[in-house]
Design an enzyme around this catalytic site. Structure first.
Site, PDB file in Angstrom:
ATOM      1  N   GLY A 217       2.471   6.819   5.117  1.00 20.10           N
ATOM      2  CA  GLY A 217       1.137   6.833   5.705  1.00 20.10           C
ATOM      3  C   GLY A 217       0.964   7.861   6.805  1.00 20.10           C
ATOM      4  CG  ASP A 242       1.377   1.255  -5.461  1.00 21.59           C
ATOM      5  OD1 ASP A 242       0.457   0.478  -5.158  1.00 21.59           O
ATOM      6  OD2 ASP A 242       2.089   1.119  -6.471  1.00 21.59           O
ATOM      7  CG  LEU A 243      -0.582   5.987   1.384  1.00 23.36           C
ATOM      8  CD1 LEU A 243      -1.409   7.188   0.943  1.00 23.36           C
ATOM      9  CD2 LEU A 243      -1.126   5.395   2.673  1.00 23.36           C
ATOM     10  CG  ASP A 244       2.372   8.608   1.478  1.00 26.91           C
ATOM     11  OD1 ASP A 244       1.890   9.576   0.864  1.00 26.91           O
ATOM     12  OD2 ASP A 244       2.052   8.323   2.650  1.00 26.91           O
ATOM     13  CD  GLU A 245       5.080   2.038  -1.677  1.00 26.54           C
ATOM     14  OE1 GLU A 245       5.288   1.416  -2.735  1.00 26.54           O
ATOM     15  OE2 GLU A 245       4.935   1.487  -0.572  1.00 26.54           O
TER      16      GLU A 245
END
Length: 300
Positions: A217, A242-245
């Protein structure tokens, strides 16, 4: 310089008109490599490079990347791909033929910081990144002069979370008009919606300014400084909902110490970010990456 590069592109495509790559993912079992090699030989193809990886010989997946030269390939395509379907069926393969002379139409998204964009443009001009940069889209107008001096269309589209749907509608329209096959987020500091991402699965490459999974994030350098880390890094990955995943393609790190303030971490991090992103993009362009679940197989 642009004219010279366009000549280089044309020469590259001409010199590689008979070259292709075959990417395969399937359940591991005996006979896969032999069957594929025999098939390519039947088309008089010469295998130039072959890399393979088995997750687990007993019940795991098997991955292959083959690069081959096939005389008269443009004329043979119409028989090559349908002919391979029988083998693919037998071994339950997910596969794709990719043709080296078909450069990927690429869009680069950027915000205010331009270090990653400039690295991509530099390597593109020097023939290190063989792609067709069809357009650059930004929520800041700062990069316009640089981009347009290279003859690349530049689109300034202000963005924030309040108008995100409206902005993405404009962006998707542009991407469709340009026939985009790859999107590079070169420090584009806006979150993409699931609707946007669903249009380009495994075709959006992001650079995140931390060594994931640490500091997902916003404001990772500030959080790294507060935690007193001794290594900082950057991660390039495919974008998912999925944020940054998303599946990680490449990472890099650099040692820091207690004397380094947040501004120092950011300056050190810029060099890591741009080199990590450029390597990830290069490997994607060279068809060296196969996604498996939330992991990647990256063939060197």
């Amino acid at each position: 310089m642009l004219k010279d590069y366009q000549t280089t592109l044309e020469e590259y495509c001409k010199n590689n008109k008979d070259r292709a790559r075959l990417l395969i993912k399937c359940p591991d079992q005996p006979g896969i490599v032999a069957a594929v090699s025999t098939f390519l030989q039947s088309f008089e193809a010469n295998i130039l490079d072959s890399s393979q990886y088995s997750e687990d010989p007993e019940g795991g997946n098997f991955f292959i990347r083959m690069e081959f030269d096939c005389p008269g390939l443009p004329e043979k395509k119409s028989q090559l791909e349908p002919g391979f379907a029988e083998i693919a069926d037998k071994f339950k393969m997910n596969y794709e033929f990719r043709y080296v002379s078909s450069l990927k139409k690429t869009a680069i998204f950027v915000s205010k910081q331009t270090h990653c964009l400039m690295e991509l443009l530099w390597e593109w001009q020097n023939g290190e990144l063989m792609m067709d940069i069809s357009c650059i889209i930004s929520n800041y107008d700062d990069s316009r002069e640089l981009v347009e001096s290279l003859g690349i269309p530049f689109y300034y589209i202000p963005a924030n979370k309040e108008i995100r749907n409206e902005v993405e509608t404009k962006q998707l329209k542009l991407l469709k008009e340009h026939g985009i096959e790859l999107i590079i987020l070169a420090r584009y500091m806006q979150i993409l919606t699931p609707k946007f991402v669903s249009n380009y699965p495994e075709q959006i490459i992001n650079i995140h300014h931390s060594f994931l999974p640490a500091f997902v994030g916003a404001r990772p350098y500030e959080r790294a400084y507060a935690r007193g880390v001794k290594l900082i890094g950057a991660t390039s990955h495919y974008v998912t909902n999925d944020l940054d995943e998303g599946p990680i393609i490449e990472q890099g790190v650099e040692r820091v110490n207690h004397r380094d303030q947040v501004k120092d971490l950011k300056n050190i991090g810029k060099n890591i970010e741009r080199s990590v992103l450029a390597r990830a993009v290069k490997w994607h362009l060279q068809d060296r990456v196969i996604v498996s679940g939330n992991k990647t197989i990256v063939f060197s």
